[in-house]
Design a protein around this motif. Structure first.
Motif, PDB file in Angstrom:
ATOM      1  N   UNK A 157      41.042  40.595  53.150  1.00 21.44           N
ATOM      2  CA  UNK A 157      40.491  40.519  54.496  1.00 21.44           C
ATOM      3  C   UNK A 157      39.334  39.542  54.622  1.00 21.44           C
ATOM      4  N   UNK A 158      38.798  39.107  53.487  1.00 18.95           N
ATOM      5  CA  UNK A 158      37.697  38.152  53.523  1.00 18.95           C
ATOM      6  C   UNK A 158      37.604  37.392  52.222  1.00 18.95           C
ATOM      7  N   UNK A 159      36.952  36.246  52.289  1.00 20.37           N
ATOM      8  CA  UNK A 159      36.823  35.398  51.105  1.00 20.37           C
ATOM      9  C   UNK A 159      35.495  34.651  51.189  1.00 20.37           C
ATOM     10  N   UNK A 160      34.849  34.505  50.042  1.00 22.82           N
ATOM     11  CA  UNK A 160      33.599  33.749  49.955  1.00 22.82           C
ATOM     12  C   UNK A 160      33.644  32.910  48.687  1.00 22.82           C
ATOM     13  N   UNK A 161      32.845  31.852  48.682  1.00 21.18           N
ATOM     14  CA  UNK A 161      32.849  30.915  47.557  1.00 21.18           C
ATOM     15  C   UNK A 161      31.456  30.679  47.027  1.00 21.18           C
ATOM     16  N   UNK A 162      31.415  30.375  45.754  1.00 18.74           N
ATOM     17  CA  UNK A 162      30.217  29.880  45.097  1.00 18.74           C
ATOM     18  C   UNK A 162      30.667  28.732  44.222  1.00 18.74           C
ATOM     19  N   UNK A 163      29.782  28.276  43.352  1.00 15.73           N
ATOM     20  CA  UNK A 163      30.162  27.227  42.413  1.00 15.73           C
ATOM     21  C   UNK A 163      31.146  27.812  41.412  1.00 15.73           C
ATOM     22  N   UNK A 164      32.375  27.340  41.416  1.00 14.60           N
ATOM     23  CA  UNK A 164      33.413  27.784  40.487  1.00 14.60           C
ATOM     24  C   UNK A 164      33.671  29.284  40.519  1.00 14.60           C
ATOM     25  N   UNK A 165      33.522  29.909  41.675  1.00 16.21           N
ATOM     26  CA  UNK A 165      33.829  31.334  41.824  1.00 16.21           C
ATOM     27  C   UNK A 165      34.297  31.606  43.244  1.00 16.21           C
ATOM     28  N   UNK A 166      35.203  32.550  43.326  1.00 18.65           N
ATOM     29  CA  UNK A 166      35.748  32.985  44.612  1.00 18.65           C
ATOM     30  C   UNK A 166      35.636  34.505  44.618  1.00 18.65           C
ATOM     31  N   UNK A 167      35.274  35.074  45.750  1.00 17.26           N
ATOM     32  CA  UNK A 167      35.205  36.526  45.909  1.00 17.26           C
ATOM     33  C   UNK A 167      36.105  36.891  47.082  1.00 17.26           C
ATOM     34  N   UNK A 168      36.985  37.850  46.843  1.00 18.49           N
ATOM     35  CA  UNK A 168      37.908  38.324  47.877  1.00 18.49           C
ATOM     36  C   UNK A 168      37.685  39.815  48.045  1.00 18.49           C
ATOM     37  N   UNK A 169      37.767  40.285  49.299  1.00 19.94           N
ATOM     38  CA  UNK A 169      37.651  41.714  49.535  1.00 19.94           C
ATOM     39  C   UNK A 169      38.673  42.125  50.580  1.00 19.94           C
ATOM     40  N   UNK A 170      38.931  43.421  50.623  1.00 21.77           N
ATOM     41  CA  UNK A 170      39.895  43.948  51.578  1.00 21.77           C
ATOM     42  C   UNK A 170      40.259  45.379  51.246  1.00 21.77           C
ATOM     43  N   UNK A 171      41.528  45.709  51.452  1.00 21.83           N
ATOM     44  CA  UNK A 171      42.035  47.060  51.208  1.00 21.83           C
ATOM     45  C   UNK A 171      43.153  46.987  50.181  1.00 21.83           C
ATOM     46  N   UNK A 172      43.039  47.822  49.171  1.00 25.16           N
ATOM     47  CA  UNK A 172      44.056  47.931  48.129  1.00 25.16           C
ATOM     48  C   UNK A 172      44.904  49.154  48.428  1.00 25.16           C
ATOM     49  N   UNK A 173      46.221  48.944  48.498  1.00 24.53           N
ATOM     50  CA  UNK A 173      47.144  50.033  48.818  1.00 24.53           C
ATOM     51  C   UNK A 173      48.167  50.201  47.697  1.00 24.53           C
ATOM     52  N   UNK A 174      48.611  51.435  47.521  1.00 28.46           N
ATOM     53  CA  UNK A 174      49.632  51.689  46.526  1.00 28.46           C
ATOM     54  C   UNK A 174      50.072  53.131  46.526  1.00 28.46           C
ATOM     55  N   UNK A 175      51.101  53.393  45.748  1.00 36.04           N
ATOM     56  CA  UNK A 175      51.650  54.737  45.585  1.00 36.04           C
ATOM     57  C   UNK A 175      51.796  55.012  44.091  1.00 36.04           C
ATOM     58  N   UNK A 176      51.357  56.177  43.680  1.00 36.67           N
ATOM     59  CA  UNK A 176      51.458  56.583  42.282  1.00 36.67           C
ATOM     60  C   UNK A 176      52.918  56.886  41.966  1.00 36.67           C
ATOM     61  N   UNK A 177      53.565  55.939  41.253  1.00 34.07           N
ATOM     62  CA  UNK A 177      54.988  56.074  40.967  1.00 34.07           C
ATOM     63  C   UNK A 177      55.328  56.063  39.488  1.00 34.07           C
ATOM     64  N   UNK A 178      54.327  55.874  38.642  1.00 34.75           N
ATOM     65  CA  UNK A 178      54.533  55.844  37.196  1.00 34.75           C
ATOM     66  C   UNK A 178      53.261  56.301  36.517  1.00 34.75           C
ATOM     67  N   UNK A 179      53.330  56.559  35.230  1.00 37.48           N
ATOM     68  CA  UNK A 179      52.150  57.008  34.497  1.00 37.48           C
ATOM     69  C   UNK A 179      51.061  55.937  34.543  1.00 37.48           C
ATOM     70  N   UNK A 180      49.818  56.380  34.746  1.00 38.93           N
ATOM     71  CA  UNK A 180      48.665  55.487  34.746  1.00 38.93           C
ATOM     72  C   UNK A 180      47.770  55.921  33.597  1.00 38.93           C
ATOM     73  N   UNK A 181      47.663  55.082  32.590  1.00 38.27           N
ATOM     74  CA  UNK A 181      46.879  55.383  31.405  1.00 38.27           C
ATOM     75  C   UNK A 181      47.365  56.668  30.746  1.00 38.27           C
ATOM     76  N   UNK A 182      48.650  56.952  30.888  1.00 39.36           N
ATOM     77  CA  UNK A 182      49.234  58.150  30.299  1.00 39.36           C
ATOM     78  C   UNK A 182      49.199  59.366  31.200  1.00 39.36           C
ATOM     79  N   UNK A 183      48.551  59.262  32.350  1.00 36.30           N
ATOM     80  CA  UNK A 183      48.481  60.377  33.302  1.00 36.30           C
ATOM     81  C   UNK A 183      49.725  60.313  34.193  1.00 36.30           C
ATOM     82  N   UNK A 184      50.482  61.413  34.283  1.00 34.29           N
ATOM     83  CA  UNK A 184      51.730  61.397  35.058  1.00 34.29           C
ATOM     84  C   UNK A 184      51.506  61.051  36.533  1.00 34.29           C
ATOM     85  N   UNK A 185      52.509  60.450  37.169  1.00 41.96           N
ATOM     86  CA  UNK A 185      52.385  60.080  38.580  1.00 41.96           C
ATOM     87  C   UNK A 185      52.371  61.304  39.490  1.00 41.96           C
ATOM     88  N   UNK A 186      51.795  61.113  40.660  1.00 40.55           N
ATOM     89  CA  UNK A 186      51.712  62.187  41.653  1.00 40.55           C
ATOM     90  C   UNK A 186      52.642  61.954  42.844  1.00 40.55           C
TER      91      UNK A 186
END
Length: 152
Positions: free
Chosen positions: A69-98
């Motif tokens: 949703x947004x982006x900013x720059x510095x010298x040799x760096x980029x910063x991006x922000x927004x919303x991360x979406x997903x569904x737990x469909x497989x084990x994460x770090x060995x923890x079963x999906x929900x």
């Protein structure tokens, strides 16, 4: 690296992520790249470790998708922000999906090295993500600590 080149490379990176094309994802990174997930205290260094981290995330959350949703720059760096979406469909770090879904704010800090990405540092609220997805926060934290210590 100028802003336009950083944007083009980052967009190619995002397209490769969306396609789950690990070779193309890694082609955007320097050889000695890193993928750091701050809320988990995990840092994967080098292309092999970064690949394993991406495989882990996309296995755990098959539909994982950042909405930048947004982006900013510095010298040799980029910063991006927004919303991360997903569904737990497989084990994460060995923890079963929900089967639960989440939508959490995120920020990525992407430094550049030469004409490639040096890596990515990812920030999000782990407690909110796990609560929304119906995952046990403490189990994820313990598993991440074990992974960081080389126990997983």
């Amino acid at each position: 690296m100028d802003r336009d080149a950083m944007i083009r490379l980052f967009e190619a990176h995002r397209e490769a992520e969306a396609a789950r094309d690990y070779d193309a994802i890694l082609a955007t990174f320097a050889e000695d790249c890193f993928l750091e997930t701050v809320p988990l205290g995990l840092r994967s260094e080098g292309r092999d470790a970064a690949r394993a981290a991406y495989v882990g995330y996309f296995t755990a959350f098959p539909d994982l998708s950042p909405d930048d949703q947004g982006i900013a720059f510095g010298d040799d760096v980029l910063v991006v922000w927004g919303t991360l979406r997903g569904t737990s469909g497989g084990a994460w770090l060995g923890v079963p999906p929900s089967g639960g879904s989440f939508a959490v704010p995120f920020a990525n800090v992407v430094p550049f090295k030469g004409d490639l990405m040096a890596g990515e540092t990812i920030y999000f609220d782990l407690a909110t993500l796990t609560e929304q997805a119906g995952l046990n926060t403490e189990q994820i934290r313990v598993a991440a600590k074990a992974r960081a210590a080389g126990g997983l």
